[in-house]
Write a protein that holds these residues in place. Sequence first.
Motif, PDB file in Angstrom:
ATOM      1  N   THR A   1      -8.681  -8.273   1.459  1.00 21.65           N
ATOM      2  CA  THR A   1     -10.112  -7.940   1.384  1.00 21.65           C
ATOM      3  C   THR A   1     -10.434  -6.737   2.258  1.00 21.65           C
ATOM      4  O   THR A   1     -11.080  -5.784   1.801  1.00 21.65           O
ATOM      5  CB  THR A   1     -10.983  -9.153   1.781  1.00 21.65           C
ATOM      6  N   ASN A   2      -9.969  -6.749   3.497  1.00 22.29           N
ATOM      7  CA  ASN A   2     -10.216  -5.622   4.400  1.00 22.29           C
ATOM      8  C   ASN A   2      -9.500  -4.366   3.933  1.00 22.29           C
ATOM      9  O   ASN A   2     -10.049  -3.258   4.041  1.00 22.29           O
ATOM     10  CB  ASN A   2      -9.790  -5.961   5.829  1.00 22.29           C
TER      11      ASN A   2
ATOM     12  N   ASN B   1     -11.262   1.678  -0.618  1.00 22.85           N
ATOM     13  CA  ASN B   1     -12.464   2.081  -1.351  1.00 22.85           C
ATOM     14  C   ASN B   1     -13.361   3.018  -0.555  1.00 22.85           C
ATOM     15  O   ASN B   1     -14.148   3.762  -1.133  1.00 22.85           O
ATOM     16  CB  ASN B   1     -13.257   0.859  -1.813  1.00 22.85           C
ATOM     17  N   ASN B   2     -13.247   2.993   0.764  1.00 19.21           N
ATOM     18  CA  ASN B   2     -14.100   3.818   1.625  1.00 19.21           C
ATOM     19  C   ASN B   2     -13.344   4.982   2.266  1.00 19.21           C
ATOM     20  O   ASN B   2     -13.683   5.413   3.363  1.00 19.21           O
ATOM     21  CB  ASN B   2     -14.745   2.942   2.709  1.00 19.21           C
ATOM     22  N   GLN B   3     -12.360   5.505   1.588  1.00 17.44           N
ATOM     23  CA  GLN B   3     -11.542   6.586   2.141  1.00 17.44           C
ATOM     24  C   GLN B   3     -12.355   7.804   2.564  1.00 17.44           C
ATOM     25  O   GLN B   3     -12.128   8.371   3.611  1.00 17.44           O
ATOM     26  CB  GLN B   3     -10.476   7.013   1.134  1.00 17.44           C
TER      27      GLN B   3
ATOM     28  N   HIS C   1     -14.155   7.019   5.745  1.00 15.68           N
ATOM     29  CA  HIS C   1     -13.171   6.867   6.821  1.00 15.68           C
ATOM     30  C   HIS C   1     -12.683   8.230   7.330  1.00 15.68           C
ATOM     31  O   HIS C   1     -12.540   8.443   8.529  1.00 15.68           O
ATOM     32  CB  HIS C   1     -12.002   6.020   6.326  1.00 15.68           C
TER      33      HIS C   1
ATOM     34  N   ALA D   1      -6.108  -1.606  -5.988  1.00 18.58           N
ATOM     35  CA  ALA D   1      -7.080  -0.616  -5.518  1.00 18.58           C
ATOM     36  C   ALA D   1      -6.423   0.754  -5.505  1.00 18.58           C
ATOM     37  O   ALA D   1      -5.219   0.873  -5.252  1.00 18.58           O
ATOM     38  CB  ALA D   1      -7.584  -0.960  -4.118  1.00 18.58           C
TER      39      ALA D   1
ATOM     40  N   ASN E   1      -7.716   4.939  -4.376  1.00 13.59           N
ATOM     41  CA  ASN E   1      -8.746   5.873  -3.936  1.00 13.59           C
ATOM     42  C   ASN E   1      -8.090   6.880  -2.997  1.00 13.59           C
ATOM     43  O   ASN E   1      -6.930   6.725  -2.623  1.00 13.59           O
ATOM     44  CB  ASN E   1      -9.896   5.147  -3.240  1.00 13.59           C
TER      45      ASN E   1
ATOM     46  N   GLN F   1       0.866  -1.173   0.000  1.00 14.83           N
ATOM     47  CA  GLN F   1       0.000   0.000   0.000  1.00 14.83           C
ATOM     48  C   GLN F   1       0.906   1.228   0.000  1.00 14.83           C
ATOM     49  O   GLN F   1       1.771   1.363   0.861  1.00 14.83           O
ATOM     50  CB  GLN F   1      -0.918   0.044   1.225  1.00 14.83           C
TER      51      GLN F   1
ATOM     52  N   ILE G   1      -8.661  -3.529   0.803  1.00 15.10           N
ATOM     53  CA  ILE G   1      -9.345  -3.000  -0.381  1.00 15.10           C
ATOM     54  C   ILE G   1     -10.602  -2.243   0.035  1.00 15.10           C
ATOM     55  O   ILE G   1     -10.872  -1.145  -0.459  1.00 15.10           O
ATOM     56  CB  ILE G   1      -9.669  -4.138  -1.376  1.00 15.10           C
ATOM     57  N   GLU G   2     -11.343  -2.791   0.966  1.00 13.97           N
ATOM     58  CA  GLU G   2     -12.543  -2.116   1.470  1.00 13.97           C
ATOM     59  C   GLU G   2     -12.154  -0.788   2.131  1.00 13.97           C
ATOM     60  O   GLU G   2     -12.816   0.234   1.943  1.00 13.97           O
ATOM     61  CB  GLU G   2     -13.282  -3.016   2.457  1.00 13.97           C
ATOM     62  N   TYR G   3     -11.092  -0.808   2.910  1.00 11.17           N
ATOM     63  CA  TYR G   3     -10.602   0.405   3.571  1.00 11.17           C
ATOM     64  C   TYR G   3     -10.243   1.481   2.541  1.00 11.17           C
ATOM     65  O   TYR G   3     -10.627   2.644   2.675  1.00 11.17           O
ATOM     66  CB  TYR G   3      -9.385   0.056   4.435  1.00 11.17           C
TER      67      TYR G   3
END
Length: 153
Positions: A110-111, A117-119, A122, A48, A50, A11, A113-115
């Motif tokens: 998985t977690n 995608n939801n910047q 968050h 990912a 974002n 990341q 990518i979700e994190y």
Amino acid sequence: MPGTFSQIYIQIVFAVKNRDGLISPKWEKELYKYITGIVQNKNQKMIAINGTQDHIHILIGMKPSCCLSDLVREIKKASNSFIKEQKFTSFKFEWQEGFGAFSYNQSALTNLIEYINNQKIHHKKKNFKEEYLGFLRKFDVEYKDEYLFDWID
């Protein structure tokens, strides 16, 4: 590299210079597509991408032949030029020097990518400084305050 097998997930996190909120929701998807093209043209896998108006997160599958610093330098340089050429903002756009890079195992993807995608959701709860310092602590990265990003509190 024949006979070389790897699974490296990184990341990457970096910010707009002075943490100015210049990345507009109107054109951020075009920026992310452009950065994805850079990553893919360097034979790395975009998983990912974002961010918010002042920073971005990129998750890549990295090959061992890749030099991460060179890749990030190219992403910043080319995307900075792209933003200027497209005249996305009337303000002077630049990325801050430096970046964060954090490695993950496959079970965490998985977690993560979700994190990523939801910047925007968050960051309604936690600002970038809290997030970034949290990464440094979580990954036990030694740092000196004077070498961190310029923070706007």
